[in-house]
Design a protein around this motif. Sequence first.
Motif, PDB file in Angstrom:
ATOM      1  N   PRO A 263       0.813  -1.223   0.000  1.00  0.00           N
ATOM      2  CA  PRO A 263       0.000   0.000   0.000  1.00  0.00           C
ATOM      3  C   PRO A 263       0.848   1.275   0.000  1.00  0.00           C
ATOM      4  CG  PRO A 263      -0.923  -1.610   1.518  1.00  0.00           C
ATOM      5  CD  PRO A 263       0.419  -2.140   1.085  1.00  0.00           C
ATOM      6  N   LEU A 264       1.904   1.301   0.821  1.00  0.00           N
ATOM      7  CA  LEU A 264       2.767   2.479   0.862  1.00  0.00           C
ATOM      8  C   LEU A 264       3.547   2.647  -0.442  1.00  0.00           C
ATOM      9  CD1 LEU A 264       4.181   2.585   4.499  1.00  0.00           C
ATOM     10  CD2 LEU A 264       2.824   4.333   3.348  1.00  0.00           C
ATOM     11  N   TYR A 265       3.935   1.509  -1.068  1.00  0.00           N
ATOM     12  CA  TYR A 265       4.628   1.584  -2.355  1.00  0.00           C
ATOM     13  C   TYR A 265       3.739   2.236  -3.407  1.00  0.00           C
ATOM     14  CZ  TYR A 265       6.452   0.037  -6.864  1.00  0.00           C
ATOM     15  OH  TYR A 265       6.888   0.006  -8.164  1.00  0.00           O
ATOM     16  N   LEU A 266       2.464   1.842  -3.442  1.00  0.00           N
ATOM     17  CA  LEU A 266       1.548   2.410  -4.425  1.00  0.00           C
ATOM     18  C   LEU A 266       1.287   3.892  -4.142  1.00  0.00           C
ATOM     19  CD1 LEU A 266      -1.012  -0.523  -4.842  1.00  0.00           C
ATOM     20  CD2 LEU A 266       0.878   0.110  -6.348  1.00  0.00           C
ATOM     21  N   ILE A 267       1.175   4.250  -2.865  1.00  0.00           N
ATOM     22  CA  ILE A 267       1.016   5.659  -2.510  1.00  0.00           C
ATOM     23  C   ILE A 267       2.235   6.461  -2.978  1.00  0.00           C
ATOM     24  CG2 ILE A 267       0.936   7.277  -0.561  1.00  0.00           C
ATOM     25  CD1 ILE A 267      -0.751   5.188   0.932  1.00  0.00           C
ATOM     26  N   HIS A 268       3.424   5.889  -2.762  1.00  0.00           N
ATOM     27  CA  HIS A 268       4.684   6.548  -3.126  1.00  0.00           C
ATOM     28  C   HIS A 268       4.838   6.657  -4.640  1.00  0.00           C
ATOM     29  CE1 HIS A 268       9.016   6.508  -4.126  1.00  0.00           C
ATOM     30  NE2 HIS A 268       9.167   7.254  -3.047  1.00  0.00           N
ATOM     31  N   GLU A 269       4.527   5.568  -5.351  1.00  0.00           N
ATOM     32  CA  GLU A 269       4.826   5.511  -6.782  1.00  0.00           C
ATOM     33  C   GLU A 269       3.733   6.131  -7.641  1.00  0.00           C
ATOM     34  OE1 GLU A 269       7.739   4.777  -9.446  1.00  0.00           O
ATOM     35  OE2 GLU A 269       7.846   4.198  -7.335  1.00  0.00           O
ATOM     36  N   LEU A 270       2.469   5.956  -7.232  1.00  0.00           N
ATOM     37  CA  LEU A 270       1.357   6.417  -8.061  1.00  0.00           C
ATOM     38  C   LEU A 270       0.711   7.687  -7.529  1.00  0.00           C
ATOM     39  CD1 LEU A 270      -0.365   2.982  -8.826  1.00  0.00           C
ATOM     40  CD2 LEU A 270       1.318   4.221 -10.205  1.00  0.00           C
ATOM     41  N   GLN A 271       1.170   8.165  -6.372  1.00  0.00           N
ATOM     42  CA  GLN A 271       0.641   9.401  -5.783  1.00  0.00           C
ATOM     43  C   GLN A 271      -0.875   9.315  -5.571  1.00  0.00           C
ATOM     44  OE1 GLN A 271       2.943  11.787  -4.846  1.00  0.00           O
ATOM     45  NE2 GLN A 271       4.368  10.198  -5.534  1.00  0.00           N
ATOM     46  N   VAL A 272      -1.341   8.205  -4.973  1.00  0.00           N
ATOM     47  CA  VAL A 272      -2.761   8.039  -4.667  1.00  0.00           C
ATOM     48  C   VAL A 272      -2.959   8.149  -3.162  1.00  0.00           C
ATOM     49  CG1 VAL A 272      -3.255   6.631  -6.687  1.00  0.00           C
ATOM     50  CG2 VAL A 272      -2.490   5.523  -4.583  1.00  0.00           C
ATOM     51  N   GLY A 278      -5.667   1.239  -1.293  1.00  0.00           N
ATOM     52  CA  GLY A 278      -6.343   0.025  -0.842  1.00  0.00           C
ATOM     53  C   GLY A 278      -7.096  -0.665  -1.957  1.00  0.00           C
ATOM     54  N   THR A 279      -7.771   0.123  -2.791  1.00  0.00           N
ATOM     55  CA  THR A 279      -8.529  -0.450  -3.905  1.00  0.00           C
ATOM     56  C   THR A 279      -7.609  -1.133  -4.903  1.00  0.00           C
ATOM     57  OG1 THR A 279     -10.201   1.288  -3.674  1.00  0.00           O
ATOM     58  CG2 THR A 279     -10.150   0.070  -5.755  1.00  0.00           C
ATOM     59  N   ARG A 280      -6.511  -0.495  -5.246  1.00  0.00           N
ATOM     60  CA  ARG A 280      -5.587  -1.072  -6.229  1.00  0.00           C
ATOM     61  C   ARG A 280      -4.863  -2.289  -5.657  1.00  0.00           C
ATOM     62  NH1 ARG A 280      -6.675   3.944  -7.079  1.00  0.00           N
ATOM     63  NH2 ARG A 280      -6.639   4.875  -9.169  1.00  0.00           N
ATOM     64  N   THR A 281      -4.516  -2.252  -4.383  1.00  0.00           N
ATOM     65  CA  THR A 281      -3.902  -3.415  -3.751  1.00  0.00           C
ATOM     66  C   THR A 281      -4.860  -4.597  -3.769  1.00  0.00           C
ATOM     67  OG1 THR A 281      -2.565  -2.006  -2.292  1.00  0.00           O
ATOM     68  CG2 THR A 281      -2.886  -4.292  -1.615  1.00  0.00           C
ATOM     69  N   ALA A 282      -6.120  -4.334  -3.446  1.00  0.00           N
ATOM     70  CA  ALA A 282      -7.119  -5.407  -3.443  1.00  0.00           C
ATOM     71  C   ALA A 282      -7.288  -6.009  -4.835  1.00  0.00           C
ATOM     72  CB  ALA A 282      -8.457  -4.868  -2.931  1.00  0.00           C
ATOM     73  N   LEU A 283      -7.293  -5.174  -5.878  1.00  0.00           N
ATOM     74  CA  LEU A 283      -7.419  -5.676  -7.242  1.00  0.00           C
ATOM     75  C   LEU A 283      -6.261  -6.612  -7.600  1.00  0.00           C
ATOM     76  CD1 LEU A 283      -8.634  -2.479  -9.151  1.00  0.00           C
ATOM     77  CD2 LEU A 283      -9.951  -4.565  -8.681  1.00  0.00           C
ATOM     78  N   ILE A 339       2.396  -1.302 -13.532  1.00  0.00           N
ATOM     79  CA  ILE A 339       2.736  -1.658 -12.146  1.00  0.00           C
ATOM     80  C   ILE A 339       1.739  -2.674 -11.600  1.00  0.00           C
ATOM     81  CG2 ILE A 339       2.742  -0.764  -9.782  1.00  0.00           C
ATOM     82  CD1 ILE A 339       4.131   1.710 -10.792  1.00  0.00           C
ATOM     83  N   LEU A 340       0.455  -2.436 -11.817  1.00  0.00           N
ATOM     84  CA  LEU A 340      -0.560  -3.359 -11.319  1.00  0.00           C
ATOM     85  C   LEU A 340      -0.482  -4.709 -12.025  1.00  0.00           C
ATOM     86  CD1 LEU A 340      -3.679  -1.031 -10.882  1.00  0.00           C
ATOM     87  CD2 LEU A 340      -1.957  -1.707  -9.189  1.00  0.00           C
ATOM     88  N   GLY A 394      12.434  -1.299   5.021  1.00  0.00           N
ATOM     89  CA  GLY A 394      12.366  -0.005   5.703  1.00  0.00           C
ATOM     90  C   GLY A 394      13.685   0.745   5.621  1.00  0.00           C
ATOM     91  N   TYR A 395      14.794   0.035   5.813  1.00  0.00           N
ATOM     92  CA  TYR A 395      16.107   0.670   5.714  1.00  0.00           C
ATOM     93  C   TYR A 395      16.423   1.082   4.275  1.00  0.00           C
ATOM     94  CZ  TYR A 395      17.437  -0.353  10.539  1.00  0.00           C
ATOM     95  OH  TYR A 395      17.506  -0.374  11.907  1.00  0.00           O
ATOM     96  N   ILE A 396      16.039   0.212   3.310  1.00  0.00           N
ATOM     97  CA  ILE A 396      16.282   0.538   1.899  1.00  0.00           C
ATOM     98  C   ILE A 396      15.548   1.819   1.510  1.00  0.00           C
ATOM     99  CG2 ILE A 396      15.808  -0.200  -0.473  1.00  0.00           C
ATOM    100  CD1 ILE A 396      16.336  -3.084   0.460  1.00  0.00           C
ATOM    101  N   VAL A 397      14.275   1.916   1.893  1.00  0.00           N
ATOM    102  CA  VAL A 397      13.482   3.105   1.567  1.00  0.00           C
ATOM    103  C   VAL A 397      14.017   4.331   2.295  1.00  0.00           C
ATOM    104  CG1 VAL A 397      11.184   4.146   1.728  1.00  0.00           C
ATOM    105  CG2 VAL A 397      11.416   1.753   1.063  1.00  0.00           C
ATOM    106  N   SER A 398      14.451   4.141   3.541  1.00  0.00           N
ATOM    107  CA  SER A 398      14.952   5.266   4.322  1.00  0.00           C
ATOM    108  C   SER A 398      16.224   5.853   3.712  1.00  0.00           C
ATOM    109  CB  SER A 398      15.218   4.823   5.764  1.00  0.00           C
ATOM    110  OG  SER A 398      15.740   5.878   6.543  1.00  0.00           O
ATOM    111  N   TYR A 399      17.119   4.978   3.230  1.00  0.00           N
ATOM    112  CA  TYR A 399      18.419   5.452   2.741  1.00  0.00           C
ATOM    113  C   TYR A 399      18.442   5.794   1.251  1.00  0.00           C
ATOM    114  CZ  TYR A 399      20.523   4.326   7.233  1.00  0.00           C
ATOM    115  OH  TYR A 399      20.842   4.301   8.586  1.00  0.00           O
ATOM    116  N   THR A 400      17.570   5.149   0.458  1.00  0.00           N
ATOM    117  CA  THR A 400      17.591   5.404  -0.986  1.00  0.00           C
ATOM    118  C   THR A 400      16.383   6.200  -1.469  1.00  0.00           C
ATOM    119  OG1 THR A 400      16.403   3.380  -1.630  1.00  0.00           O
ATOM    120  CG2 THR A 400      18.794   3.215  -1.302  1.00  0.00           C
ATOM    121  N   GLY A 401      15.319   6.201  -0.660  1.00  0.00           N
ATOM    122  CA  GLY A 401      14.100   6.881  -1.078  1.00  0.00           C
ATOM    123  C   GLY A 401      13.294   6.110  -2.095  1.00  0.00           C
ATOM    124  N   ARG A 402      13.706   4.865  -2.408  1.00  0.00           N
ATOM    125  CA  ARG A 402      13.022   4.048  -3.402  1.00  0.00           C
ATOM    126  C   ARG A 402      12.990   2.586  -2.961  1.00  0.00           C
ATOM    127  NH1 ARG A 402      11.652   6.463  -7.720  1.00  0.00           N
ATOM    128  NH2 ARG A 402      11.302   4.494  -8.783  1.00  0.00           N
TER     129      ARG A 402
END
Length: 435
Positions: A263-272, A278-283, A339-340, A394-402
């Motif tokens: 869910p956080l990846y989709l928020i980060h990548e797709l700006q939703v 939640g809807t896209r994750t469920a799909l 992505i989906l 969590g560490y990867i996202v914290s240090y690389t932002g991706r």
Amino acid sequence: MSAASSTHPAGPDGTADRPAPAAFAAPSRGPHAARYVFFGLVFLMYVISYGDRAALSIALPALGKEFSLTPVEMGWVSSSFLWSYFLLNLPSTIVLDMVGARLVGSVAVALWSCAMLLGGMVQNISQFLMTRVLLGVGEAPTFGVGATVVRNWALPKERGSVMTVLLTGMQLGLAGGTIAGAYLIALFGWRLEFILLGVIGLVWAVVWWLVYRNPDAGVLRQPRTPISVGEVRALFRSRSFFGILAVQCTQNYLNFLVMSWMPLYLIHELQVDVTGSGTRTALCYLAAAAGAVVVGRVAERIVFRRHLHPPRRRFIVAACVTGAASIGLLPHFHTMTPILLVLSFSLCCLIAANGANTALLTDLVEDGSRIGAVTGVTLTFSNSLGLLAPIVTGYIVSYTGRFDIAWYMCAAALVVAGMLSIVLVERPIVMKSGA
């Protein structure tokens, strides 16, 4: 001629003639109409279990904001239930082999459902972590219960398909928990989500106790003894077990990474927003579940078109984990549709691989009375790796932002695991000292 003593001719893979393992024999009680009710309840148990896990992933943005958590801290919170889960996989499944799936299933689901109820009432992050640890205690024997029910009640030729269908309950639970949780959080906050899921689990525990019966219920038998150290040593001398374990470890890592961070990846990548995520994750989960059933069924028909020979299932496992490695393509896409599609295809293959690999373990363990403990050993090691996924990410996202490095790591590991399955999984798993 019995299934345990029959032989099979060499197949296209060059497998030499050898007796089929006793594990591939029919269930001790034979076909029974009630088994479909049992399978249905196990399916619902997986739905509830993974709905409870999805509750945290979709609530994580709101929970992180309420308790002022950093990405690294959110990674640790996401993995917290795994701390007790992987430590108790083996002890809980040893108890399962001794007392049966009826008692263990009811107590386990009731316990983790109480943890969900308490999780919706906490006042600080320390209390919340305690409820997650309790959740792990309850969920520890979950897959042991499922494997035991399949071993006891499914016909040999259908074990892979049955296991794959049951495991789609994980994805339906993730889908339902994610989308329902997203709307509940938007309307009422994350606490109500946890409380409602806890109530549903308590209802299931009561129904399971009233409906399920162990296959030897009412039959006088010798008390079952716990798995011995010598049997565990023999287990780890088996090349086949190592091949199965390699797949379980890598698919578990990806499973927990996706479950915790998607869910956080989709928020980060797709700006939703959280509802859109939640809807896209469920799909993705729903598409993956439907596809896995088809893939698993078709693969079994192809691989077993001439005869039933358990080790041949490793080709299904290898093909499916290689398909799941498509997760490594995600860094190359930044728009919604590709992505989906990549996520759905990778998860579809992951579910099919998990079902085939679990059925392979069920097939090859000669002593069926030990299947719960063997599943526990497998999960103990695979979950020790899986619990690192939310933390490392969590560490990867914290240090690389991706998330890119996380996806590449999973893809490489899955390909290697598929090759190990083909090379190592050939013989029955014999749990006798000196075997």
